[in-house]
Design a protein around this motif. Structure first.
Motif, PDB file in Angstrom:
ATOM      1  N   ALA A 118       4.786  -5.833  -6.307  1.00  0.00           N
ATOM      2  CA  ALA A 118       3.593  -5.087  -6.730  1.00  0.00           C
ATOM      3  C   ALA A 118       3.331  -3.904  -5.801  1.00  0.00           C
ATOM      4  O   ALA A 118       3.018  -2.792  -6.261  1.00  0.00           O
ATOM      5  CB  ALA A 118       2.384  -6.020  -6.770  1.00  0.00           C
ATOM      6  N   LEU A 119       3.480  -4.117  -4.514  1.00  0.00           N
ATOM      7  CA  LEU A 119       3.301  -3.021  -3.549  1.00  0.00           C
ATOM      8  C   LEU A 119       4.349  -1.932  -3.761  1.00  0.00           C
ATOM      9  O   LEU A 119       4.056  -0.736  -3.669  1.00  0.00           O
ATOM     10  CB  LEU A 119       3.392  -3.565  -2.121  1.00  0.00           C
ATOM     11  N   PHE A 120       5.567  -2.360  -4.051  1.00  0.00           N
ATOM     12  CA  PHE A 120       6.661  -1.428  -4.300  1.00  0.00           C
ATOM     13  C   PHE A 120       6.371  -0.550  -5.520  1.00  0.00           C
ATOM     14  O   PHE A 120       6.548   0.675  -5.492  1.00  0.00           O
ATOM     15  CB  PHE A 120       7.954  -2.223  -4.490  1.00  0.00           C
ATOM     16  N   VAL A 121       5.911  -1.182  -6.613  1.00  0.00           N
ATOM     17  CA  VAL A 121       5.593  -0.445  -7.836  1.00  0.00           C
ATOM     18  C   VAL A 121       4.425   0.514  -7.593  1.00  0.00           C
ATOM     19  O   VAL A 121       4.456   1.673  -8.013  1.00  0.00           O
ATOM     20  CB  VAL A 121       5.261  -1.416  -8.983  1.00  0.00           C
ATOM     21  N   LYS A 122       3.398   0.031  -6.928  1.00  0.00           N
ATOM     22  CA  LYS A 122       2.222   0.867  -6.655  1.00  0.00           C
ATOM     23  C   LYS A 122       2.614   2.103  -5.840  1.00  0.00           C
ATOM     24  O   LYS A 122       2.227   3.233  -6.178  1.00  0.00           O
ATOM     25  CB  LYS A 122       1.186   0.044  -5.887  1.00  0.00           C
ATOM     26  N   LYS A 123       3.394   1.898  -4.800  1.00  0.00           N
ATOM     27  CA  LYS A 123       3.809   3.015  -3.942  1.00  0.00           C
ATOM     28  C   LYS A 123       4.630   4.023  -4.737  1.00  0.00           C
ATOM     29  O   LYS A 123       4.471   5.242  -4.579  1.00  0.00           O
ATOM     30  CB  LYS A 123       4.612   2.485  -2.753  1.00  0.00           C
ATOM     31  N   PHE A 133       4.612   4.684  -8.040  1.00  0.00           N
ATOM     32  CA  PHE A 133       3.791   5.450  -8.980  1.00  0.00           C
ATOM     33  C   PHE A 133       2.919   6.471  -8.259  1.00  0.00           C
ATOM     34  O   PHE A 133       2.729   7.602  -8.740  1.00  0.00           O
ATOM     35  CB  PHE A 133       2.926   4.517  -9.824  1.00  0.00           C
ATOM     36  N   GLU A 134       2.388   6.089  -7.133  1.00  0.00           N
ATOM     37  CA  GLU A 134       1.491   7.005  -6.418  1.00  0.00           C
ATOM     38  C   GLU A 134       2.250   8.136  -5.733  1.00  0.00           C
ATOM     39  O   GLU A 134       1.825   9.288  -5.764  1.00  0.00           O
ATOM     40  CB  GLU A 134       0.658   6.217  -5.402  1.00  0.00           C
ATOM     41  N   LYS A 135       3.417   7.816  -5.163  1.00  0.00           N
ATOM     42  CA  LYS A 135       4.180   8.828  -4.443  1.00  0.00           C
ATOM     43  C   LYS A 135       4.990   9.720  -5.374  1.00  0.00           C
ATOM     44  O   LYS A 135       5.004  10.945  -5.231  1.00  0.00           O
ATOM     45  CB  LYS A 135       5.122   8.145  -3.440  1.00  0.00           C
ATOM     46  N   GLU A 136       5.674   9.116  -6.334  1.00  0.00           N
ATOM     47  CA  GLU A 136       6.597   9.863  -7.176  1.00  0.00           C
ATOM     48  C   GLU A 136       5.943  10.477  -8.420  1.00  0.00           C
ATOM     49  O   GLU A 136       6.390  11.509  -8.911  1.00  0.00           O
ATOM     50  CB  GLU A 136       7.748   8.945  -7.630  1.00  0.00           C
ATOM     51  N   LEU A 137       4.873   9.824  -8.915  1.00  0.00           N
ATOM     52  CA  LEU A 137       4.300  10.255 -10.191  1.00  0.00           C
ATOM     53  C   LEU A 137       2.824  10.629 -10.103  1.00  0.00           C
ATOM     54  O   LEU A 137       2.219  11.027 -11.100  1.00  0.00           O
ATOM     55  CB  LEU A 137       4.483   9.148 -11.247  1.00  0.00           C
ATOM     56  N   ASN A 138       2.255  10.478  -8.908  1.00  0.00           N
ATOM     57  CA  ASN A 138       0.851  10.827  -8.691  1.00  0.00           C
ATOM     58  C   ASN A 138      -0.073  10.069  -9.646  1.00  0.00           C
ATOM     59  O   ASN A 138      -1.020  10.623 -10.203  1.00  0.00           O
ATOM     60  CB  ASN A 138       0.640  12.336  -8.839  1.00  0.00           C
ATOM     61  N   ILE A 139       0.225   8.788  -9.854  1.00  0.00           N
ATOM     62  CA  ILE A 139      -0.592   7.919 -10.695  1.00  0.00           C
ATOM     63  C   ILE A 139      -1.107   6.764  -9.850  1.00  0.00           C
ATOM     64  O   ILE A 139      -0.325   6.065  -9.199  1.00  0.00           O
ATOM     65  CB  ILE A 139       0.221   7.371 -11.890  1.00  0.00           C
ATOM     66  N   ASP A 140      -2.424   6.576  -9.841  1.00  0.00           N
ATOM     67  CA  ASP A 140      -3.006   5.444  -9.129  1.00  0.00           C
ATOM     68  C   ASP A 140      -2.780   4.172  -9.931  1.00  0.00           C
ATOM     69  O   ASP A 140      -3.030   4.132 -11.140  1.00  0.00           O
ATOM     70  CB  ASP A 140      -4.512   5.660  -8.921  1.00  0.00           C
ATOM     71  N   VAL A 141      -2.328   3.145  -9.256  1.00  0.00           N
ATOM     72  CA  VAL A 141      -2.089   1.850  -9.896  1.00  0.00           C
ATOM     73  C   VAL A 141      -2.791   0.782  -9.074  1.00  0.00           C
ATOM     74  O   VAL A 141      -2.596   0.709  -7.858  1.00  0.00           O
ATOM     75  CB  VAL A 141      -0.573   1.539  -9.980  1.00  0.00           C
ATOM     76  N   ASN A 142      -3.604  -0.019  -9.723  1.00  0.00           N
ATOM     77  CA  ASN A 142      -4.286  -1.113  -9.025  1.00  0.00           C
ATOM     78  C   ASN A 142      -3.351  -2.307  -8.873  1.00  0.00           C
ATOM     79  O   ASN A 142      -2.612  -2.649  -9.799  1.00  0.00           O
ATOM     80  CB  ASN A 142      -5.535  -1.549  -9.787  1.00  0.00           C
ATOM     81  N   LEU A 143      -3.404  -2.940  -7.712  1.00  0.00           N
ATOM     82  CA  LEU A 143      -2.650  -4.173  -7.523  1.00  0.00           C
ATOM     83  C   LEU A 143      -3.317  -5.291  -8.327  1.00  0.00           C
ATOM     84  O   LEU A 143      -4.543  -5.379  -8.387  1.00  0.00           O
ATOM     85  CB  LEU A 143      -2.631  -4.559  -6.041  1.00  0.00           C
TER      86      LEU A 143
END
Length: 372
Positions: free
Chosen positions: A291-296, A298-308
């Protein structure tokens, strides 16, 4: 332990074998991991016996369920509260048939697991939508809307706890408020708690544990299927303290001649609940790192906030800046659940199953990046 997964292609896997081979399937909610060695060994031992006739659940099965709930969820249940079911969704269907009449209303809280809608409609009952409120990706129940929509025809509310797909683990005060409203209005609560063991930095509260007065109008449905990846064995239990409700529920099962048990589900459930804690703890660590991997990403590569997620191995991701995201994801070779499947409020979202190896996730995320 979880980085290497078996090749599931060609095994009649609902997840892996329904689309073209180049697609990475991160949709249907089963895990790609092998079950624990203890479960495998117990099933193999039973297979070697060679006779698979009609079977009943022994006392050791019930003791395993009771002990698991006491030690893992701090809730004490009694043996006679437990009614075996072939799964949580069948359990919801039995409850609808037992406690509502055709034409009466059942409340659901979308966006929520699609079979909730299907089992209500297929039973000839009417759906009432009590939509969750979303604020910056965080979802809450709308109690004012709930009370407005209750009328004399509303007989049941189906609760998803933890919530699939938004990943909420409901707080005690939220469950208490919901329970009070339903009790006051003589509404049966059917609480789907199939993801109850998959919790991160939080505490799951069994709905029945909130207050004993809720014993009178509550059915809790549970299963080791998600926690221990044994969904194909079709195991589940309904926890029903109220004897009158329990008798009516059991009568529906008897009428449909569904009282016999799957031999291997009995074995797997008992072993999971008595010897599975260590495996589950390691699983939760791995999934949370996913989950941390996916969140990071999306936020770093796609500029999308994702909630854990607070619970479940599913992530609810906002793709609303992409037109027709589900088809574009399929074109890119990734299969997620389209948010529209989960009802009102799901438009533009996709549900991602992260219970797979880190390498598969990495490849899927790189493919997702291409649609942006």
């Amino acid at each position: 332990m979880f980085n290497k997964i078996p090749d599931r292609r060609g095994t009649n896997s609902y997840k892996w074998d329904l689309k073209r081979e180049d697609i990475i399937p991160l949709w249907v909610a089963d895990m790609d991991f092998e079950v624990s060695e203890e479960i495998k060994e117990a099933i193999l031992k039973r297979v070697k016996h060679g006779v698979f006739g009609y079977t009943f659940r022994p006392d050791s099965y019930y003791n395993a369920v009771i002990t698991w709930f006491k030690e893992y969820h701090d809730f004490e249940i009694k043996k006679d509260w437990i009614v075996a079911v072939p799964g949580v969704v069948p359990g919801i269907s039995f409850a609808i048939q037992a406690f509502t009449l055709p034409g009466e209303k059942v409340i659901v809280q979308p966006p929520v697991y699609r079979p909730f809608y299907e089992v209500v409609v297929n039973s000839g009952r009417r759906i009432v939508y009590n939509n969750l409120i979303e604020r910056n990706g965080y979802y809450e129940m709308d109690f004012e809307d709930l009370e407005r929509k209750i009328d004399k025809d509303v007989r049941m509310l189906i609760l998803c706890s933890p919530h699939n797909p938004v990943g909420r683990v409901w707080k005690k005060e939220e469950l208490e408020m919901l329970g009070e409203i339903c009790l006051k209005n003589d509404i049966i609560v059917v609480s789907d708690e199939i993801h109850a063991d998959i919790i991160f930095n939080n505490k799951h509260r069994v709905f029945l544990s909130i207050d004993e007065k809720f014993y009178n109008n509550t059915i809790v449905l549970t299963s080791p299927n998600k926690s221990f990846n044994i969904a194909g064995l079709q195991s589940g239990n309904a926890i029903i303290p109220n004897k009158l409700l329990r008798n009516r529920f059991e009568r529906i099962i008897e009428l449909q001649h569904l009282g016999h048990s799957n031999i291997f589900s009995i074995v797997a459930t008992e072993v999971a609940y008595t010897k599975g804690r260590h495996w589950l703890d390691k699983l939760l660590d791995y999934i949370y790192e996913n989950a941390l991997f996916v969140k990071k990403f999306f936020e770093k590569e796609l500029n999308i906030d994702v909630n854990l997620p607070e619970g479940t191995f599913l992530m609810w991701i906002d793709f609303r800046r992409i037109q027709n995201p589900h088809q574009k994801l399929l074109n890119a070779g990734v299969w997620l659940n389209d948010g529209v499947e989960f009802g009102p409020g799901g438009e533009g979202y996709q549900r991602m199953n992260i219970a797979t190896s880190r390498e598969i996730l990495k490849e899927a995320l790189n493919r997702i990046k291409t649609i942006f």
